[in-house]
Design an enzyme around this catalytic site. Structure first.
Site, PDB file in Angstrom:
ATOM      1  N   LEU A 149      23.269  21.975  34.805  1.00  0.00           N
ATOM      2  CA  LEU A 149      24.705  21.936  34.567  1.00  0.00           C
ATOM      3  C   LEU A 149      25.339  20.794  35.364  1.00  0.00           C
ATOM      4  O   LEU A 149      26.206  20.993  36.211  1.00  0.00           O
ATOM      5  CB  LEU A 149      25.349  23.280  34.930  1.00  0.00           C
ATOM      6  CG  LEU A 149      26.735  23.540  34.335  1.00  0.00           C
ATOM      7  CD1 LEU A 149      26.680  23.600  32.819  1.00  0.00           C
ATOM      8  CD2 LEU A 149      27.328  24.838  34.893  1.00  0.00           C
ATOM      9  N   GLY A 150      24.880  19.570  35.046  1.00  0.00           N
ATOM     10  CA  GLY A 150      25.506  18.373  35.590  1.00  0.00           C
ATOM     11  C   GLY A 150      26.601  17.898  34.657  1.00  0.00           C
ATOM     12  O   GLY A 150      27.202  18.686  33.914  1.00  0.00           O
ATOM     13  N   ARG A 173      19.737  23.909  40.071  1.00  0.00           N
ATOM     14  CA  ARG A 173      19.121  24.001  41.402  1.00  0.00           C
ATOM     15  C   ARG A 173      19.970  24.849  42.335  1.00  0.00           C
ATOM     16  O   ARG A 173      19.447  25.546  43.197  1.00  0.00           O
ATOM     17  CB  ARG A 173      18.944  22.590  41.984  1.00  0.00           C
ATOM     18  CG  ARG A 173      17.801  21.800  41.367  1.00  0.00           C
ATOM     19  CD  ARG A 173      17.727  20.417  41.937  1.00  0.00           C
ATOM     20  NE  ARG A 173      18.918  19.634  41.620  1.00  0.00           N
ATOM     21  CZ  ARG A 173      19.096  18.364  41.987  1.00  0.00           C
ATOM     22  NH1 ARG A 173      18.176  17.751  42.689  1.00  0.00           N
ATOM     23  NH2 ARG A 173      20.201  17.713  41.646  1.00  0.00           N
ATOM     24  N   ILE A 228      17.813  16.854  25.038  1.00  0.00           N
ATOM     25  CA  ILE A 228      18.378  15.502  25.102  1.00  0.00           C
ATOM     26  C   ILE A 228      18.221  14.957  26.524  1.00  0.00           C
ATOM     27  O   ILE A 228      18.904  13.998  26.899  1.00  0.00           O
ATOM     28  CB  ILE A 228      19.869  15.492  24.668  1.00  0.00           C
ATOM     29  CG1 ILE A 228      20.648  16.686  25.231  1.00  0.00           C
ATOM     30  CG2 ILE A 228      19.959  15.522  23.147  1.00  0.00           C
ATOM     31  CD1 ILE A 228      20.967  16.594  26.680  1.00  0.00           C
ATOM     32  N   ARG A 230      14.743  14.883  29.172  1.00  0.00           N
ATOM     33  CA  ARG A 230      13.460  14.195  29.281  1.00  0.00           C
ATOM     34  C   ARG A 230      12.381  15.126  28.743  1.00  0.00           C
ATOM     35  O   ARG A 230      12.407  16.337  28.978  1.00  0.00           O
ATOM     36  CB  ARG A 230      13.147  13.823  30.730  1.00  0.00           C
ATOM     37  CG  ARG A 230      14.048  12.738  31.310  1.00  0.00           C
ATOM     38  CD  ARG A 230      13.813  11.391  30.642  1.00  0.00           C
ATOM     39  NE  ARG A 230      14.578  10.324  31.266  1.00  0.00           N
ATOM     40  CZ  ARG A 230      15.765   9.884  30.845  1.00  0.00           C
ATOM     41  NH1 ARG A 230      16.337  10.465  29.780  1.00  0.00           N
ATOM     42  NH2 ARG A 230      16.377   8.896  31.462  1.00  0.00           N
ATOM     43  N   ASP A 254      15.304  14.625  21.157  1.00  0.00           N
ATOM     44  CA  ASP A 254      15.690  13.218  21.233  1.00  0.00           C
ATOM     45  C   ASP A 254      14.798  12.446  22.203  1.00  0.00           C
ATOM     46  O   ASP A 254      14.941  11.240  22.340  1.00  0.00           O
ATOM     47  CB  ASP A 254      17.159  13.101  21.676  1.00  0.00           C
ATOM     48  CG  ASP A 254      17.688  11.679  21.607  1.00  0.00           C
ATOM     49  OD1 ASP A 254      17.563  11.059  20.538  1.00  0.00           O
ATOM     50  OD2 ASP A 254      18.215  11.189  22.632  1.00  0.00           O
ATOM     51  N   GLU A 259       7.172   7.696  24.517  1.00  0.00           N
ATOM     52  CA  GLU A 259       8.023   6.949  23.587  1.00  0.00           C
ATOM     53  C   GLU A 259       7.551   5.504  23.473  1.00  0.00           C
ATOM     54  O   GLU A 259       7.156   4.899  24.471  1.00  0.00           O
ATOM     55  CB  GLU A 259       9.469   6.976  24.091  1.00  0.00           C
ATOM     56  CG  GLU A 259      10.059   8.384  24.115  1.00  0.00           C
ATOM     57  CD  GLU A 259      11.465   8.443  24.689  1.00  0.00           C
ATOM     58  OE1 GLU A 259      12.037   7.366  24.978  1.00  0.00           O
ATOM     59  OE2 GLU A 259      11.993   9.552  24.855  1.00  0.00           O
ATOM     60  N   HIS A 277      15.619   8.895  20.846  1.00  0.00           N
ATOM     61  CA  HIS A 277      16.228   8.708  22.173  1.00  0.00           C
ATOM     62  C   HIS A 277      17.517   7.890  22.078  1.00  0.00           C
ATOM     63  O   HIS A 277      17.667   6.839  22.709  1.00  0.00           O
ATOM     64  CB  HIS A 277      15.243   8.032  23.136  1.00  0.00           C
ATOM     65  CG  HIS A 277      15.565   8.322  24.587  1.00  0.00           C
ATOM     66  ND1 HIS A 277      14.616   8.331  25.581  1.00  0.00           N
ATOM     67  CD2 HIS A 277      16.737   8.600  25.206  1.00  0.00           C
ATOM     68  CE1 HIS A 277      15.180   8.593  26.743  1.00  0.00           C
ATOM     69  NE2 HIS A 277      16.483   8.749  26.539  1.00  0.00           N
ATOM     70  N   VAL A 278      18.443   8.394  21.291  1.00  0.00           N
ATOM     71  CA  VAL A 278      19.694   7.675  21.041  1.00  0.00           C
ATOM     72  C   VAL A 278      20.929   8.475  21.455  1.00  0.00           C
ATOM     73  O   VAL A 278      22.047   8.060  21.155  1.00  0.00           O
ATOM     74  CB  VAL A 278      19.813   7.291  19.546  1.00  0.00           C
ATOM     75  CG1 VAL A 278      18.755   6.272  19.166  1.00  0.00           C
ATOM     76  CG2 VAL A 278      19.710   8.532  18.639  1.00  0.00           C
TER      77      VAL A 278
END
Length: 321
Positions: A149-150, A173, A228, A230, A254, A259, A277-278
């Site tokens: 939740l950043g 965290r 979305i 990593r 994504d 990649e 990855h857009v």
């Protein structure tokens, strides 16, 4: 004399004049071959490197840049930048945390809508002259779980809660005391409490494989997952197995482990949506990230505090021989 910046990012050319107008000399090296050649040819002149998380900057490359002083990362993630090597040399690192949060959140919600409502298959059917009446779930009233939740996670949570009347839970965290969303103490418990699971956490060793078979089984056969962040956050083999055996309902991805290579098993599945990855690639976000890079570079070379410094590990003092 203007500082020389090695630019490894391949998607920002239209906005590089921002840095040039600030007086920086740019060396563009967006491919692996050009990158290697640039470091070999101009290594002694390069004082700054502009990269992004998956491209990184490796220890041997840092060693080949004797005058490198600062590494600027586009976007929030910096998982492939060797922070220890940077720290050992006294090289500063910055990132672009939060700048593209709105764009990434938009893409995440678009993926979720397309996945849950099965938009790609419906579109393909109509183009084939078919007219299927497939009943799909609604988003309204469902439970959204957010892993991380950043800035991006918060932007998604607001869209989900305020725009789609969804209840929101999260795992982080640390517990956030500034939100009313429900905290789950583990990723597996978050998955169990979710109809839809959003992966928004940074990459790196600290988040590697947080989502595994146990968490996917907790999400269940009616659950959907969107990543979305990593690919390293999810055990890809476990995800493929869960999708193939319908232990989860579907996935929208994504990001991928290697990649631009994507596992054929994912391509073959009809309960998966794939994008290259857009999520953060919008004109607004790209301009904002390049502007932030310029501000960090100007601050550094003017001996002013950095705007978005990355915390580095303690330097390792190597014994003299």
């Amino acid at each position: 004399m203007p500082a020389t910046v090695l630019v490894l990012v391949e998607t920002i050319n239209d906005y590089l004049p921002i840095l040039e107008h600030q007086g920086f000399h740019l060396i563009l090296a967006p491919t692996p071959t050009e990158r290697s050649q640039a470091i070999s040819t101009y290594g002694g002149k390069i004082e700054a490197v502009l990269t992004r998380g998956p491209l990184g900057l490796h220890a041997e490359e840092i060693a080949a840049l004797p005058n490198l002083k600062i590494i600027c990362v586009i976007g929030a993630g910096y998982e492939q930048v060797d922070l220890q090597a940077a720290s050992d040399r006294g090289i500063r690192v910055t990132n672009g945390a939060g700048v593209n949060a709105s764009s990434v959140a938009d893409h995440a919600m678009a993926l979720l809508l397309a996945l849950v409502r099965d938009i790609p298959r419906a579109d393909s059917a109509v183009r084939r002259g078919e007219w299927p009446k497939i009943m799909r779930p609604s988003l309204a009233g469902k439970r959204l779980g957010i892993l991380g939740l950043g800035a991006v996670g918060m932007a998604i949570a607001k869209r989900a809660a305020n725009g789609f009347d969804m209840s929101v839970s999260y795992h982080n965290r640390q517990v956030r005391n500034d939100v009313s969303y429900d905290f789950c103490p583990t990723p597996t418990e978050l998955a169990r409490a979710s109809d839809f699971l959003m992966i928004c956490t940074p990459g790196g060793l600290g988040t590697q494989h947080l989502i595994n078979k146990q968490a996917l089984d907790a999400l269940g056969p009616h659950g959907f997952i969107v990543n979305i962040a990593r690919a390293s956050v999810i055990v890809t083999a476990d995800l493929i197995s869960a999708l193939e055996h319908r232990r989860i309902a579907g996935a929208a991805l994504d990001v991928f482990d290697a990649e631009p290579q994507v596992p054929d098993a994912l391509k073959a599945l009809n309960n998966v949506i794939l994008t290259p990855h857009v999520a953060g690639l919008t004109p607004e976000a790209t301009q904002g990230t390049v502007e932030l890079v310029g501000q960090n570079l100007l601050a550094f070379f003017s001996n002013r505090p950095l705007l978005t410094p990355v915390e580095l590990p303690p330097a390792i003092r190597r014994a003299m021989r």
